[in-house]
Design an enzyme around this catalytic site. Structure first.
Site, PDB file in Angstrom:
ATOM      1  N   LEU A 112       0.885  -0.961   0.095  1.00  0.00           N
ATOM      2  CA  LEU A 112      -0.011  -0.050  -0.128  1.00  0.00           C
ATOM      3  C   LEU A 112       1.048   1.318   0.116  1.00  0.00           C
ATOM      4  O   LEU A 112       1.827   1.154   0.860  1.00  0.00           O
ATOM      5  CB  LEU A 112      -0.856   0.228   1.258  1.00  0.00           C
ATOM      6  CG  LEU A 112      -1.613  -1.168   1.824  1.00  0.00           C
ATOM      7  CD1 LEU A 112      -2.618  -0.929   2.984  1.00  0.00           C
ATOM      8  CD2 LEU A 112      -2.703  -1.665   0.458  1.00  0.00           C
ATOM      9  N   CYS A 113       0.600   2.262  -0.888  1.00  0.00           N
ATOM     10  CA  CYS A 113       1.157   3.508  -0.705  1.00  0.00           C
ATOM     11  C   CYS A 113       1.306   4.117   0.764  1.00  0.00           C
ATOM     12  O   CYS A 113       0.058   4.470   0.935  1.00  0.00           O
ATOM     13  CB  CYS A 113       0.574   4.460  -1.839  1.00  0.00           C
ATOM     14  SG  CYS A 113       1.504   6.025  -1.611  1.00  0.00           S
ATOM     15  N   ILE A 114       2.360   4.383   1.423  1.00  0.00           N
ATOM     16  CA  ILE A 114       2.353   4.749   2.729  1.00  0.00           C
ATOM     17  C   ILE A 114       1.685   6.156   2.941  1.00  0.00           C
ATOM     18  O   ILE A 114       0.800   6.428   3.833  1.00  0.00           O
ATOM     19  CB  ILE A 114       3.798   4.798   2.999  1.00  0.00           C
ATOM     20  CG1 ILE A 114       3.706   5.061   4.828  1.00  0.00           C
ATOM     21  CG2 ILE A 114       4.789   5.488   2.649  1.00  0.00           C
ATOM     22  CD1 ILE A 114       4.917   4.599   5.592  1.00  0.00           C
TER      23      ILE A 114
ATOM     24  N   ALA B 108      -2.354   5.756   2.324  1.00  0.00           N
ATOM     25  CA  ALA B 108      -2.835   4.682   3.390  1.00  0.00           C
ATOM     26  C   ALA B 108      -2.839   5.891   4.609  1.00  0.00           C
ATOM     27  O   ALA B 108      -3.779   5.762   5.024  1.00  0.00           O
ATOM     28  CB  ALA B 108      -2.116   3.651   3.545  1.00  0.00           C
TER      29      ALA B 108
END
Lengths: 130, 111, 115, 111, 115, 130
Positions: free
Chosen positions: F78-80, F83
């Site tokens: 997940l793109c931090i 997210a």
């Protein structure tokens, strides 16, 4: 005369929660009793997350709504079915689903759609933001 | 008032004047047609969010709509300032006037 | 009491919108609020009799249609000539409106919510 | 191959054949125009999700597009079964064939 | 190395899409991947020089445009005659393409991502 | 030849996560090594919530993706940034933001967009679902 706000658009994918915030501020400024309650349905329930962390140089939308609730004593309802399926869960629901975490932010409350019907029948109109 | 108004079988014989809240620059084609066709003489149209850009990009079409459908068109001053763009028609509203207009409408629809 | 129109415009298999719109209609009806439905665009797919969605597609909402009458939801409108469905294999409970009727319909309810 | 292909200043002189993944019944009008205009002869169009309904609701328009743009049109068998609707043109794919087609394309674009 | 086109089609003030598209473009450029931008629809609003968004509208992304060259993002395409912006009050760094160029543009990149 | 899946559509507002699930199942069935990794960006990061509770008569999409990750050893990124702002937060980020709760589901991991660039350069193509 009192009104209900119904917000259905996602805080990430739409401007519904932002626009409704501008609207409610202006409405309360004009007449402090004009809004009886705010009901969040569909993706708008994501606004009630206590975990979401917007970048520091952007508006904290959840906090802005909490301030409205606190200062003007206006209830912020999230549709419970829409919220639970999207991971916005209070302590009670968290126990019921045997989870360890809960995510519902202060000042928001989980209620059924019946609460929206109740607002519908006790206020002049519903104004929707989507 | 409702004498020569066509009514569908809901039993309602009165058209309720309303404020149409338009928040997209481009709706899917069929929905764009639907909201425009649903306008009744005397209705009000309020452009918000992306919808504000209709007053710039589709200036001519919007002006035609105002005339043909006999509606009044509004937009928010704060949106015009945010985008740095000034429409040449329509009525600009302060946030307070926005609230007044919204509360005063007989009915509201958010497209 | 306010007469509500629930306008379904999205496919039952594209998002939760169609389902959450129907949920609201059923709750309104349960609380004895007058409510009508109208269907357009991808939501017309709801009417097809022969649906067999997988779990990944989503819930089969067609099954709910038969129960609408039980909830006193009697009017389900579509726009005549705008339906691309074969009338022999789609739900018969709809009321087709001509263009003028369809266009004025939206102005005949105190509340209209689209899903 | 690229001799009489018009090129923009990216420096690319070759058009890359591609698989266009279409997942909406109705895009906003301007985007609908953009994806259709971007089709090049030999491209493939795959209708998925709501896009499948284009083969039913816009059957004529899609058939015209196939001819005029010289493209091949595909849809998924599982979507046809889910909706209980059968298009009269286009090539139905099993999920396995869908994977093959997607991997085999020179480039993919998801509209 | 793949040449990427980032297609911005949504208003900077309607959702996070425009911002998240620009973020991806900047990361690609930081990792020395060739990347071009193209703007259409409501994303053209990005170019207006005189923007003054409130916090509720969203971040002023216009300011990022001046820095694109620093990231070696040199091509920002728009479609000629499709822009409704006054060229005297909008960002000058764009390259307008005629219709044919615009239409073939999408076929000239290994990767196209729309936001 | 290996491929990357990029998923950007919300699990609630789109079918991106559902369609990509159908796709990856068919792909892995056909050739078990064909997918190197899956990257979730924009609203698609909401798939990584351990708190979301879909109704029992509907698919549990998060769980379905976890099974793919477990059975085929495929990383789910997940793109931090995407997210964290949407409330999908692991224990480390939760501490960093001084929160009491964390929401990231098992088998999902928070990574920067650099991980997507890495996948881009080490696989044949990116297939997007939106």
């Amino acid at each position: 005369m009192q009104y209900t706000l119904l917000i259905t658009g996602s805080p990430y994918h739409s401007k519904a929660c932002h626009t409704a915030l501008r609207f409610i501020r202006a409405a309360l400024n004009k007449s402090p009793d004009s809004i009886k309650g705010v009901f969040f349905y569909e993706d708008a329930v994501l606004i009630g997350s206590q975990v979401a962390q917007p970048p520091r140089d952007e508006i904290n939308l959840t906090q802005a709504w909490q301030e409205i609730a606190e200062q003007h004593n206006i209830p912020l309802y999230l549709c419970i079915a829409a919220a639970v399926r999207r991971g916005i869960i209070n302590e009670g629901e968290s126990r019921r689903y045997e989870l360890e975490q809960h995510t519902l932010a202060e000042y928001f409350q989980l209620e059924g759609l019946g609460t929206l019907v109740d607002l519908m029948n006790t206020t002049n109109k519903i104004i929707q933001f989507r | 008032m409702a004498d020569n108004v066509f009514t569908i079988p809901t039993g309602f014989s009165v058209l309720i004047m309303r404020l149409h809240q338009i928040n997209q620059l481009d709706y899917p084609a069929s929905l764009e047609t639907t909201w425009q066709n649903s306008l009744q003489a005397g209705d009000q149209v309020l452009l918000i969010e992306d919808g504000f850009l209709k007053s710039i990009q589709y200036a001519e079409k919007m002006q035609t709509l105002i005339k043909e459908k006999e509606i009044t068109l509004y937009y928010l001053q704060s949106d015009a300032a945010a985008y740095g763009l000034s429409p040449t028609f329509g009525i600009a509203l302060t946030d307070e006037e926005w609230v007044e207009l919204t509360f005063a409408a007989e009915a509201n629809i958010s497209w | 009491m306010k007469h509500t129109l629930i306008h379904l415009n999205t496919s039952p298999y594209s998002s939760l919108a169609c389902k959450e719109g129907l949920d609201l209609a059923l709750v309104l009806a349960t609380f004895e609020q007058p409510v009508d439905l109208c269907l357009s665009g991808a939501a017309l797919a709801l009417l097809s009799d022969t649906q067999q969605p997988t779990a990944e597609h989503g819930k089969n909402l067609h099954k709910l249609l038969a129960g609408l009458e039980f909830y006193d939801i009697e009017n389900v409108y579509i726009e005549k000539n705008h339906s691309w469905l074969d009338s022999t294999t789609s739900w018969q409970g709809v009321t087709p409106l001509d263009s003028t009727e369809w266009q004025t319909m939206f102005s005949q309810y105190q509340q209209v919510f689209r899903f």
